[in-house]
Scaffold this motif. Structure first.
Motif, mmCIF file in Angstrom:
data_model
loop_
_atom_site.group_PDB
_atom_site.id
_atom_site.type_symbol
_atom_site.label_atom_id
_atom_site.label_comp_id
_atom_site.label_asym_id
_atom_site.label_seq_id
_atom_site.Cartn_x
_atom_site.Cartn_y
_atom_site.Cartn_z
ATOM 1 N N HIS A 176 0.830 -0.942 -0.004
ATOM 2 C CA HIS A 176 -0.036 0.108 0.013
ATOM 3 C C HIS A 176 1.064 1.134 -0.082
ATOM 4 N N GLU A 206 -7.359 3.580 -1.297
ATOM 5 C CA GLU A 206 -6.850 3.159 -2.580
ATOM 6 C C GLU A 206 -7.729 2.170 -3.215
ATOM 7 N N PRO A 233 -4.717 1.903 2.460
ATOM 8 C CA PRO A 233 -5.379 1.032 1.719
ATOM 9 C C PRO A 233 -6.927 1.083 1.312
#
Length: 353
Positions: free
Chosen positions: A43, A50, A47
């Motif tokens: 990451h 994302e 995360p």
């Protein structure tokens, strides 16, 4: 796409990547991933954000640790058709597909993510597995006009969440493809020297934690994680994406046909909603239990930005679909991926007469 100048899946297959370090690990916030994704970023600091960006159609994932195979030659598609589980003789250029290489007993050895550019067939495979795959393909060439090559050193794979952008120079696109709930994305076979320049001109990098969470939520199996030395396609729902049931003979086809027509797979893939109270996630290989009795194993786990902790597992076919389970000691509710009644279609038709 120009030809480059040179030319049994398990979690341990990632060993080939030992020492590999993606240049994108130099990006701000990058945290290295562990096996089987070592060499790229897990990451870049957030995360969950994302994941959300990928779902909304922005960002990219560095998959440059994956193996890349190129098969040239005029007879490549008919030859691959005779070896793999997918119907490939009429594969149109730039059409993405999936295929499996099985052993003679029908057990999964390799999963290939395939596209043909009109001159050669390309596939990306699990980290570390390209040399073994190419070695097998080379042995099966005989006198045919085919040329399998491991081009991992020349090309890197990148997943791009937006399938509509311009194609980088010298790259080949596999897509559009759907990563679960995400917008339509694509995979790019990018000349490896261009990887750093690609990252410099694209925003929102995402790591493998985000990519894996979306894969797990989409119930998509991964070779080396969902597979072991006994795994067959019916157990993992690869029948729906990587196996063509109306094609001629290929290695392992007898097992596929027997299960499809007369039997049921001994195990089935399930999706698990995990109790979020424990801080840890169950690990690959942790036992799945029903009333204290082992009935399967965890294959993958992740933290999803909306669903919370989730996992995939292989359990015995006879486990009731509504049973409450524990996975690595964590309470888990199951969601059916492969039905206990998968396969046996010819037998069921006969019973219905």
């Amino acid at each position: 796409m120009p030809s480059p100048e040179s030319s049994a899946s398990t979690v341990d297959a990632a060993a080939r990547t030992t020492g590999y370090r993606s240049p994108l690990l130099a990006l701000p916030g990058a945290v290295p991933a562990e096996s089987p994704d070592e060499g790229v970023a897990a990451h870049y600091g957030n995360p969950h954000a994302e994941q959300r960006a990928l779902v909304e159609g922005s960002g990219f994932v560095d998959l440059s640790h994956r193996g890349v195979v190129r098969i040239g030659g005029k007879e490549r598609l008919s030859w691959l058709h005779s070896l793999l589980t997918q119907h490939l003789t009429e594969l149109a250029p730039h059409t993405p597909t999936e295929a499996l290489l099985l052993d003679p007993q029908g057990r999964v050895e390799h999963a290939l993510y395939v596209v043909d550019d009109g001159e050669a067939t390309w596939a990306h495979v699990e980290p570390g597995t390209a040399p073994a795959l190419v070695a097998f393909l080379t042995k099966m060439r005989f006198l045919l006009d085919v040329d399998p090559q491991d081009v991992t050193d020349d090309y890197a794979v990148v997943y791009e969440a937006d399938a509509s952008g311009p194609v980088p120079a010298g790259a080949l696109v596999r897509g559009p493809i759907q990563l679960g709930e995400a917008a339509q994305g694509r995979e790019i076979f990018l000349p490896r020297p261009a990887l750093s320049d690609y990252a410099a001109t694209h925003s929102h990098p995402a790591g493998t934690w985000a990519y894996e969470a979306l894969r797990i939520a989409a119930h998509r199996p991964r070779a080396g994680l969902e597979t072991d030395e006994r795994a067959i396609p019916h157990e993992l729902d690869w029948i729906s994406t990587a196996v063509h049931l109306d094609k001629g003979c290929y290695r392992g086809q007898e097992t596929v046909a027997r299960v499809e027509n007369l039997g049921h797979p001994p195990r089935r893939l399930v999706f698990l909603h995990l109790d979020g109270t424990p801080e840890h996630l169950p690990a690959h290989g942790d036992p799945v239990e029903l009333d204290g009795r082992a009935v399967g194993v965890v294959t993958s786990s992740a933290r999803h930005y909306e669903l919370g902790p989730i996992a995939l597992a292989l359990v015995k076919r006879t486990v009731p679909v509504d049973a409450q389970l524990t996975a690595g000691g964590v309470a888990a509710g199951q969601e059916v991926v492969v039905s206990p009644e998968a396969g046996g279609n010819a037998r069921e038709r006969l019973r219905g007469r």
